[in-house]
Scaffold this motif. Structure first.
Motif, PDB file in Angstrom:
ATOM      1  N   UNK A 102      29.440  -0.168  -4.272  1.00 48.24           N
ATOM      2  CA  UNK A 102      29.144  -1.021  -3.115  1.00 48.24           C
ATOM      3  C   UNK A 102      30.360  -1.863  -2.737  1.00 48.24           C
ATOM      4  N   UNK A 103      31.066  -2.324  -3.765  1.00 48.86           N
ATOM      5  CA  UNK A 103      32.258  -3.144  -3.502  1.00 48.86           C
ATOM      6  C   UNK A 103      33.307  -2.337  -2.738  1.00 48.86           C
ATOM      7  N   UNK A 104      33.457  -1.074  -3.125  1.00 47.27           N
ATOM      8  CA  UNK A 104      34.417  -0.206  -2.413  1.00 47.27           C
ATOM      9  C   UNK A 104      33.930   0.034  -0.985  1.00 47.27           C
ATOM     10  N   UNK A 105      32.627   0.245  -0.844  1.00 50.59           N
ATOM     11  CA  UNK A 105      32.081   0.455   0.505  1.00 50.59           C
ATOM     12  C   UNK A 105      32.264  -0.792   1.364  1.00 50.59           C
ATOM     13  N   UNK A 106      32.096  -1.971   0.755  1.00 53.75           N
ATOM     14  CA  UNK A 106      32.343  -3.227   1.487  1.00 53.75           C
ATOM     15  C   UNK A 106      33.797  -3.296   1.955  1.00 53.75           C
ATOM     16  N   UNK A 107      34.698  -2.909   1.047  1.00 55.80           N
ATOM     17  CA  UNK A 107      36.116  -2.975   1.410  1.00 55.80           C
ATOM     18  C   UNK A 107      36.444  -1.941   2.477  1.00 55.80           C
ATOM     19  N   UNK A 108      35.881  -0.750   2.345  1.00 55.20           N
ATOM     20  CA  UNK A 108      36.141   0.284   3.355  1.00 55.20           C
ATOM     21  C   UNK A 108      35.674  -0.191   4.730  1.00 55.20           C
ATOM     22  N   UNK A 109      34.526  -0.837   4.757  1.00 56.12           N
ATOM     23  CA  UNK A 109      33.983  -1.397   5.998  1.00 56.12           C
ATOM     24  C   UNK A 109      34.960  -2.429   6.564  1.00 56.12           C
ATOM     25  N   UNK A 110      35.438  -3.313   5.684  1.00 53.06           N
ATOM     26  CA  UNK A 110      36.353  -4.375   6.135  1.00 53.06           C
ATOM     27  C   UNK A 110      37.664  -3.786   6.639  1.00 53.06           C
ATOM     28  N   UNK A 111      38.194  -2.800   5.915  1.00 52.03           N
ATOM     29  CA  UNK A 111      39.460  -2.192   6.337  1.00 52.03           C
ATOM     30  C   UNK A 111      39.285  -1.475   7.668  1.00 52.03           C
ATOM     31  N   UNK A 112      38.157  -0.796   7.841  1.00 53.09           N
ATOM     32  CA  UNK A 112      37.893  -0.127   9.130  1.00 53.09           C
ATOM     33  C   UNK A 112      37.911  -1.135  10.279  1.00 53.09           C
ATOM     34  N   UNK A 171      44.143  -2.419 -16.014  1.00 55.19           N
ATOM     35  CA  UNK A 171      44.573  -2.843 -17.356  1.00 55.19           C
ATOM     36  C   UNK A 171      43.441  -3.554 -18.088  1.00 55.19           C
ATOM     37  N   UNK A 172      42.713  -4.400 -17.392  1.00 56.36           N
ATOM     38  CA  UNK A 172      41.605  -5.133 -18.024  1.00 56.36           C
ATOM     39  C   UNK A 172      40.480  -4.188 -18.414  1.00 56.36           C
ATOM     40  N   UNK A 173      40.254  -3.162 -17.615  1.00 55.19           N
ATOM     41  CA  UNK A 173      39.230  -2.165 -17.957  1.00 55.19           C
ATOM     42  C   UNK A 173      39.664  -1.392 -19.193  1.00 55.19           C
ATOM     43  N   UNK A 174      40.924  -0.994 -19.218  1.00 56.61           N
ATOM     44  CA  UNK A 174      41.422  -0.238 -20.373  1.00 56.61           C
ATOM     45  C   UNK A 174      41.353  -1.084 -21.644  1.00 56.61           C
ATOM     46  N   UNK A 175      41.480  -2.387 -21.481  1.00 55.13           N
ATOM     47  CA  UNK A 175      41.400  -3.275 -22.647  1.00 55.13           C
ATOM     48  C   UNK A 175      39.950  -3.567 -23.043  1.00 55.13           C
ATOM     49  N   UNK A 176      39.023  -2.921 -22.342  1.00 54.87           N
ATOM     50  CA  UNK A 176      37.584  -3.040 -22.664  1.00 54.87           C
ATOM     51  C   UNK A 176      37.094  -4.484 -22.634  1.00 54.87           C
ATOM     52  N   UNK A 177      37.510  -5.214 -21.603  1.00 58.23           N
ATOM     53  CA  UNK A 177      36.967  -6.565 -21.428  1.00 58.23           C
ATOM     54  C   UNK A 177      35.486  -6.459 -21.068  1.00 58.23           C
ATOM     55  N   UNK A 178      34.786  -7.582 -21.161  1.00 51.64           N
ATOM     56  CA  UNK A 178      33.325  -7.507 -20.951  1.00 51.64           C
ATOM     57  C   UNK A 178      32.930  -7.643 -19.488  1.00 51.64           C
ATOM     58  N   UNK A 179      33.784  -8.255 -18.693  1.00 49.98           N
ATOM     59  CA  UNK A 179      33.531  -8.336 -17.241  1.00 49.98           C
ATOM     60  C   UNK A 179      34.815  -8.801 -16.554  1.00 49.98           C
ATOM     61  N   UNK A 180      34.914  -8.477 -15.274  1.00 52.21           N
ATOM     62  CA  UNK A 180      36.100  -8.857 -14.494  1.00 52.21           C
ATOM     63  C   UNK A 180      35.649  -9.454 -13.171  1.00 52.21           C
ATOM     64  N   UNK A 181      36.248 -10.581 -12.824  1.00 50.52           N
ATOM     65  CA  UNK A 181      36.104 -11.102 -11.459  1.00 50.52           C
ATOM     66  C   UNK A 181      37.414 -10.797 -10.740  1.00 50.52           C
ATOM     67  N   UNK A 182      37.341 -10.135  -9.604  1.00 52.35           N
ATOM     68  CA  UNK A 182      38.541  -9.868  -8.817  1.00 52.35           C
ATOM     69  C   UNK A 182      38.386 -10.544  -7.467  1.00 52.35           C
ATOM     70  N   UNK A 183      39.333 -11.401  -7.138  1.00 50.96           N
ATOM     71  CA  UNK A 183      39.227 -12.112  -5.860  1.00 50.96           C
ATOM     72  C   UNK A 183      39.269 -11.146  -4.680  1.00 50.96           C
ATOM     73  N   UNK A 184      38.760 -11.598  -3.573  1.00 52.55           N
ATOM     74  CA  UNK A 184      38.737 -10.803  -2.347  1.00 52.55           C
ATOM     75  C   UNK A 184      40.067 -10.920  -1.613  1.00 52.55           C
ATOM     76  N   UNK A 185      40.500  -9.958  -0.882  1.00 58.24           N
ATOM     77  CA  UNK A 185      39.907  -8.623  -0.864  1.00 58.24           C
ATOM     78  C   UNK A 185      40.190  -7.890  -2.172  1.00 58.24           C
ATOM     79  N   UNK A 186      39.249  -7.027  -2.547  1.00 58.95           N
ATOM     80  CA  UNK A 186      39.372  -6.265  -3.785  1.00 58.95           C
ATOM     81  C   UNK A 186      40.735  -5.575  -3.838  1.00 58.95           C
ATOM     82  N   UNK A 187      41.174  -5.050  -2.709  1.00 59.29           N
ATOM     83  CA  UNK A 187      42.488  -4.402  -2.613  1.00 59.29           C
ATOM     84  C   UNK A 187      42.868  -4.380  -1.136  1.00 59.29           C
ATOM     85  N   UNK A 188      44.096  -4.005  -0.868  1.00 55.96           N
ATOM     86  CA  UNK A 188      44.524  -3.914   0.536  1.00 55.96           C
ATOM     87  C   UNK A 188      44.394  -2.488   1.076  1.00 55.96           C
ATOM     88  N   UNK A 189      44.204  -1.530   0.161  1.00 58.49           N
ATOM     89  CA  UNK A 189      44.022  -0.142   0.598  1.00 58.49           C
ATOM     90  C   UNK A 189      42.788   0.431  -0.079  1.00 58.49           C
TER      91      UNK A 189
END
Lengths: 285, 345
Positions: free
Chosen positions: B322-332, B85-103
């Protein structure tokens, strides 16, 4: 002034890599031990040389004391034989142990052993700089670490190799509620060093030995709800500590840091662990 | 031009103890203008303290034109929808707390939304932005590394001890390990371990991946009550052992060590929540040692980076791929640990 018993010391074999260190250690206890000078009271056994149990078995009958350096892997039968010989002769055996035998640890040990069951994590790391004279560096590190564990429970918990390569190991296991993890690493990065941590919810201890070859003092910290207490630094090398312990054992009958019987138990476990791991491929190779 | 407006989605401990003081430290560039929390009592009070608007819905915050940067500090399961939603609203930057997602699926949605909208998404992995870690990594990555051993050790007291030192928190922090769970059931225990890895080890897993990217096979996995773990993961030439325990009644200790054939790196991180400067990193090799320590914490450095990203003057230090790769590593690692624990039950 009380006259102290002075014992002569002979090296078994050449012991060239360790001779310099031994000479320095002996020079630091001149009123207790002296190299050469007639029939030998104490025989130094180089455990890194194959066949050390046989040589030690022979020495047990004729020496008043034995100083065993870096015992390497050997068969269970050899250990049985040398253990029996030492026991029959009643010969005190000292083996320099950098964690268990550290002066910083001495004062804390009895309290920690009493609390042993309360720890949830017990673990540590051994960093060893490869050298030409170090025949079994990872084995020696593991023996040091297992020796430290032994008095915690008067046994060694069931352990497994979680990782093994030519230059690293991770040994893990559980004893009651305590998770055990021991790491060994060969690296040129810094002096050979070791550390151990004992962690419970009410207190934790860390012992860091920053240099196995010098008298650089270990750091022992005790963390509780009231703060952190650091032990007074003791500038004594573990080698000198072991010689002093052997002297007390020979003159006063005091127990050494780890009885030879217990040490053989540790050596068996270390051999079993590494042999077991050698038969089990690890990693993605 | 005034400071960029920041909207906080979630007004809990992380927002109050970490983000609001860090943003305040960069007051000439960032200012909290909107706070959202489903708990009106907490959200309104935190908004009042910041002099910001309050909303009970994330949508209202994201639609607010005064919000240039969105900080997503909501429960993990809500991250993907809110980032999109924040991307669609064209915000200038987003901080997302860890973990980025659970899946991984959610993480890929986030990366795609970031790519399509060109809105940078920064994961709140403060250790990755710690100036001492950044300096040490720069020195370490200059030469090749073989036979890597990583040791991550985290001993922490109750979270409340740290949050109370960092702020006058409104509302309660739930300390991990205090929720009633029947850990004698293997599945529950495995779930606790997985959550522990994605909740606490996640702080250091991007660093494990940085220094020992090949480790993937979990060879030891244990859950330690009340809240802790011991996990070993390896490849043929790299190994990482991660241990943690909380809440202890002693001083915190957070260390990250890397050793290879020629070098040893020791990093002592400060505990979470408090802004007590950077970690202390010491790199030792046969020639001697170098130590790095800075006044600015990883949190503050991360917010400075977000402000720079929002102003368009830098590119992401860790891009969304890289963030997705970090999460994939963590989920693995988390999945491997949970499976290992179930197998050995």
């Amino acid at each position: 002034m009380t006259e102290r018993a002075l014992f002569s010391v002979a090296l078994d074999g050449t012991m060239s890599p360790a001779a310099v260190a031994l000479g320095r250690q002996l020079a630091s206890v001149p009123e207790m031990f002296r190299a050469g000078g007639g029939p030998s009271d104490v025989i130094v056994i180089d455990g890194s040389e194959p066949g050390w149990p046989r040589r030690m078995e022979a020495a047990a009958g004729r020496a008043k004391g034995i100083f065993l350096v870096d015992p390497g892997p050997c068969s269970s039968a050899d250990l049985d034989a040398v253990d029996a010989a030492v026991r029959a002769a009643g010969t005190p055996v000292a083996c320099p142990l950098h964690l268990l035998g550290n002066r910083a640890w001495e004062g804390a040990a009895s309290k920690v052993y009493a609390d042993g069951q309360a720890f949830l994590h017990v673990g540590g790391a051994a960093f060893r700089r490869p050298s030409a004279g170090d025949a079994n560096p990872l084995f020696t590190s593991l023996v040091e670490q297992l020796s430290f564990l032994y008095p915690l429970w008067s046994e060694i918990p069931e352990l497994h190799i979680s990782h093994l390569s030519e230059s690293q190991y991770v040994v893990t296991g559980v004893r009651g509620v305590t998770v055990v993890g021991l790491t060994g690493v060969l690296s040129n990065s810094c002096p050979s060093a070791m550390s151990v941590e004992l962690v419970g919810l009410d207190e934790r201890w860390t012992l860091e030995v920053p240099d196995l070859e010098t008298a650089r003092p270990a750091r022992l910290d005790h963390f509780t709800v009231n703060g952190t207490t650091s032990s007074r630094p003791v500038f004594q090398s573990p080698g000198r500590t072991a010689w002093c312990g052997l002297h007390r054992a020979m003159t006063e009958g005091s127990p050494v840091q780890l009885s030879f019987d217990s040490l053989t138990h540790v050596l068996r476990k270390a051999v079993d662990l590494l042999a077991l791991a050698a038969a089990t491929p690890t990693g993605d190779a | 031009m005034g400071p960029l407006g920041v909207g906080l989605i979630g007004a809990g401990a992380a927002s109050q103890a970490i983000h609001m003081p860090s943003i305040a430290a960069l007051g000439d560039r960032l200012r909290v203008v909107h706070v959202m929390d489903p708990d009106a009592r907490v959200g309104q009070e935190v908004a009042r303290r910041a002099g910001a608007r309050y909303s009970s819905e994330a949508g209202a915050l994201i639609e607010d034109d005064a919000v240039d940067v969105v900080a997503i500090c909501s429960p993990d399961w809500a991250h993907a929808d809110q980032v999109e939603a924040a991307c669609h609203a064209a915000k200038r930057a987003i901080l997302c707390e860890k973990p980025l997602a659970k899946t991984l699926e959610d993480a890929c949605r986030i990366a795609e939304a970031s790519r399509a909208s060109n809105v940078p998404v920064v994961v709140g992995a403060m250790h990755r932005y710690d100036p001492a870690l950044v300096a040490a990594w720069r020195a370490w990555s200059g030469s090749s590394s073989t036979n890597v051993v990583v040791r991550s050790t985290i001993w922490l007291p109750d979270n409340n001890e740290m949050t109370m030192l960092a702020t006058q928190q409104f509302g309660q922090t739930v300390t991990p390990g205090t929720a009633p769970t029947d850990l004698s059931v293997p599945f529950e225990r495995a779930a606790a371990l997985r959550n522990g890895i994605l909740g606490l080890a996640i702080h250091n897993l991007p660093l494990v991946r940085l220094f020992a990217p090949e480790v993937k096979i979990v060879t030891e996995a244990r859950w330690v009550e009340p809240y802790g773990y011991a996990v070993t993961a390896e490849s043929s030439s790299q190994v990482a052992r991660m241990t943690a325990l909380m809440p202890g009644r002693w001083a915190p200790s957070w260390t990250f060590e890397v050793t290879d054939a020629e070098r040893h790196l020791s990093i002592r991180f400060p505990p979470s929540y408090v802004l007590s400067g950077s970690a202390t990193a010491t790199l030792t090799d046969p020639h001697g040692s170098r130590t790095w320590q800075f006044r600015e914490s990883g949190y503050e450095n991360q917010w400075r980076h977000i402000a720079d990203l929002a102003d368009g003057v830098v590119t992401p230090e860790v891009d969304s791929g890289e963030a997705v790769a970090d999460l994939a590593f963590a989920i693995d690692i988390a999945d491997g640990a949970a499976q290992h624990l179930l197998r050995s039950a």
